[in-house]
Scaffold this motif. Structure first.
Motif, PDB file in Angstrom:
ATOM      1  N   UNK A 138      17.808 -81.546  42.051  1.00 27.64           N
ATOM      2  CA  UNK A 138      18.235 -80.219  41.617  1.00 27.64           C
ATOM      3  C   UNK A 138      17.488 -79.129  42.382  1.00 27.64           C
ATOM      4  N   UNK A 139      16.220 -79.405  42.639  1.00 26.63           N
ATOM      5  CA  UNK A 139      15.423 -78.423  43.366  1.00 26.63           C
ATOM      6  C   UNK A 139      15.997 -78.196  44.771  1.00 26.63           C
ATOM      7  N   UNK A 140      16.308 -79.263  45.467  1.00 22.31           N
ATOM      8  CA  UNK A 140      16.854 -79.134  46.815  1.00 22.31           C
ATOM      9  C   UNK A 140      18.233 -78.471  46.792  1.00 22.31           C
ATOM     10  N   UNK A 141      18.980 -78.779  45.731  1.00 17.37           N
ATOM     11  CA  UNK A 141      20.317 -78.167  45.588  1.00 17.37           C
ATOM     12  C   UNK A 141      20.201 -76.654  45.441  1.00 17.37           C
ATOM     13  N   UNK A 142      19.247 -76.190  44.601  1.00 22.24           N
ATOM     14  CA  UNK A 142      19.074 -74.751  44.395  1.00 22.24           C
ATOM     15  C   UNK A 142      18.505 -74.070  45.633  1.00 22.24           C
ATOM     16  N   UNK A 143      17.620 -74.750  46.314  1.00 22.45           N
ATOM     17  CA  UNK A 143      17.071 -74.157  47.542  1.00 22.45           C
ATOM     18  C   UNK A 143      18.152 -74.003  48.609  1.00 22.45           C
ATOM     19  N   UNK A 144      19.053 -74.959  48.674  1.00 23.90           N
ATOM     20  CA  UNK A 144      20.182 -74.837  49.612  1.00 23.90           C
ATOM     21  C   UNK A 144      21.081 -73.683  49.209  1.00 23.90           C
ATOM     22  N   UNK A 145      21.323 -73.568  47.878  1.00 30.60           N
ATOM     23  CA  UNK A 145      22.142 -72.469  47.379  1.00 30.60           C
ATOM     24  C   UNK A 145      21.469 -71.137  47.665  1.00 30.60           C
ATOM     25  N   UNK A 146      20.140 -71.104  47.550  1.00 27.69           N
ATOM     26  CA  UNK A 146      19.389 -69.875  47.831  1.00 27.69           C
ATOM     27  C   UNK A 146      19.616 -69.417  49.274  1.00 27.69           C
ATOM     28  N   UNK A 147      19.643 -70.339  50.156  1.00 20.55           N
ATOM     29  CA  UNK A 147      19.854 -69.989  51.569  1.00 20.55           C
ATOM     30  C   UNK A 147      21.281 -69.513  51.815  1.00 20.55           C
ATOM     31  N   UNK A 148      22.254 -70.105  51.092  1.00 17.98           N
ATOM     32  CA  UNK A 148      23.666 -69.800  51.344  1.00 17.98           C
ATOM     33  C   UNK A 148      24.177 -68.612  50.534  1.00 17.98           C
ATOM     34  N   UNK A 149      23.740 -68.500  49.274  1.00 17.89           N
ATOM     35  CA  UNK A 149      24.243 -67.425  48.407  1.00 17.89           C
ATOM     36  C   UNK A 149      23.149 -67.081  47.403  1.00 17.89           C
ATOM     37  N   UNK A 150      22.284 -66.163  47.779  1.00 14.93           N
ATOM     38  CA  UNK A 150      21.133 -65.826  46.933  1.00 14.93           C
ATOM     39  C   UNK A 150      21.552 -65.211  45.603  1.00 14.93           C
ATOM     40  N   UNK A 151      22.666 -64.476  45.554  1.00 15.31           N
ATOM     41  CA  UNK A 151      23.120 -63.844  44.299  1.00 15.31           C
ATOM     42  C   UNK A 151      23.437 -64.901  43.244  1.00 15.31           C
ATOM     43  N   UNK A 152      24.204 -65.897  43.626  1.00 19.47           N
ATOM     44  CA  UNK A 152      24.532 -66.987  42.699  1.00 19.47           C
ATOM     45  C   UNK A 152      23.268 -67.771  42.338  1.00 19.47           C
ATOM     46  N   UNK A 153      22.402 -67.968  43.320  1.00 20.75           N
ATOM     47  CA  UNK A 153      21.167 -68.714  43.081  1.00 20.75           C
ATOM     48  C   UNK A 153      20.274 -67.986  42.076  1.00 20.75           C
ATOM     49  N   UNK A 154      20.223 -66.645  42.169  1.00 23.94           N
ATOM     50  CA  UNK A 154      19.406 -65.862  41.237  1.00 23.94           C
ATOM     51  C   UNK A 154      19.905 -66.028  39.805  1.00 23.94           C
ATOM     52  N   UNK A 155      21.229 -66.016  39.612  1.00 29.96           N
ATOM     53  CA  UNK A 155      21.777 -66.208  38.267  1.00 29.96           C
ATOM     54  C   UNK A 155      21.384 -67.580  37.700  1.00 29.96           C
ATOM     55  N   UNK A 156      21.417 -68.586  38.527  1.00 30.81           N
ATOM     56  CA  UNK A 156      21.028 -69.928  38.082  1.00 30.81           C
ATOM     57  C   UNK A 156      19.531 -69.994  37.754  1.00 30.81           C
ATOM     58  N   UNK A 157      18.741 -69.313  38.583  1.00 28.33           N
ATOM     59  CA  UNK A 157      17.298 -69.298  38.332  1.00 28.33           C
ATOM     60  C   UNK A 157      16.971 -68.571  37.029  1.00 28.33           C
ATOM     61  N   UNK A 158      17.675 -67.470  36.750  1.00 29.35           N
ATOM     62  CA  UNK A 158      17.456 -66.744  35.496  1.00 29.35           C
ATOM     63  C   UNK A 158      17.839 -67.604  34.284  1.00 29.35           C
ATOM     64  N   UNK A 159      18.922 -68.362  34.447  1.00 37.38           N
ATOM     65  CA  UNK A 159      19.319 -69.285  33.383  1.00 37.38           C
ATOM     66  C   UNK A 159      18.252 -70.358  33.181  1.00 37.38           C
ATOM     67  N   UNK A 160      17.719 -70.908  34.266  1.00 40.37           N
ATOM     68  CA  UNK A 160      16.678 -71.928  34.180  1.00 40.37           C
ATOM     69  C   UNK A 160      15.414 -71.371  33.535  1.00 40.37           C
ATOM     70  N   UNK A 161      15.142 -70.102  33.802  1.00 35.45           N
ATOM     71  CA  UNK A 161      13.984 -69.446  33.214  1.00 35.45           C
ATOM     72  C   UNK A 161      14.119 -69.366  31.694  1.00 35.45           C
TER      73      UNK A 161
END
Length: 257
Positions: A138-161
């Protein structure tokens, strides 16, 4: 026997009366002395027997006193150990319940100074994912998403928080429940019942928050009243915790007395 023989006998007795009296006196004295000796021997034997019985009684009494002393020392040591264990259990339980309620309060709060993640770089994001214990995949998946689409990645990170806060609350309540089960031996039944109900209500509230947050994340939650009631429920739980704290303090005082 004629009269002359009688007279002769009387004369003999008369002439030997002193000897007869002396012999009688000697025999009486000898008998008396013998009886005195027998009495002295009997008295000595009785005294020796009484002395032996007294010594035996003293020894038995000393042994009994030693046993009682040893038993009292053991009971005192056991009570001291029990009081120490009870004190440790009450303190550990108080700490665990407070920690659980603090985590639950954080999970239930409507106001958080959360990370916006907008100023995060890849290293910051990786550190955050390590802190919340995300799996490697999951960590690698989110890091890849962060590189490709930081806006979507931020929403997922806020949910994880948010989810991490909910998980911490559940885990803290489960930890408090475990410590509580180990501490029941040292608590009164009234306190056991109070804490059991308290933990059950905390667990139900934590589950409710977790489910509400998941539904809100999926944008299908339509009961905002349950969210706005959270502060009221938390205040009620803190009030109950304060009463439990007073009861635990009384248990600690009993350990000292």
């Amino acid at each position: 026997m004629n009269i002359s023989d009688v007279i002769a006998g009387i004369r003999w007795i008369y002439s030997n009366i002193a000897i007869i009296i002396s012999m009688t006196t000697a025999i009486g004295a000898f008998w008396k002395l013998r009886k005195q000796r027998e009495l002295a021997i009997t008295l000595q034997e009785k005294q020796e027997k009484a002395q032996k019985e007294l010594e035996t009684y003293k020894n038995e009494l000393a042994q009994q006193n030693e046993k009682i002393k040893h038993l009292n020392e053991m009971q005192m040591a056991n009570y001291t150990l029990f009081a120490q264990k009870k004190s440790e259990a009450c303190i550990a339980l108080f700490v665990a319940l407070n920690q659980a309620l603090e985590c639950l309060s954080s999970s239930a709060s409507l106001f958080h100074q959360d990370n916006t993640f907008r100023d995060f770089n890849e290293g910051d994001t990786r550190n955050f994912l390590d802190e919340i214990g995300l799996t490697h995949g999951k960590k690698e998946e989110l890091l890849t998403l962060w590189k490709n689409d930081s806006t979507v990645a931020i929403k997922k990170l806020q949910y994880l928080q948010r989810r991490n806060r909910d998980i911490k609350a559940v885990n803290a309540i489960m930890g408090a429940a475990t410590i509580f089960r180990r501490s029941q031996l040292y608590l009164t039944q009234t306190l056991v019942n109070d804490i059991k109900c308290f933990i059950d209500d905390c667990a139900s509230f934590a589950y409710e928050i977790k489910m509400n947050n998941e539904l809100m994340e999926r944008e299908i939650f339509d009961q905002p009243g349950e969210v706005t009631d959270r502060p009221k429920k938390m205040n009620a739980l803190w009030d109950r915790m304060n009463k439990i704290a007073v009861e635990l303090k009384e248990e600690l005082k009993n350990c000292e007395s």
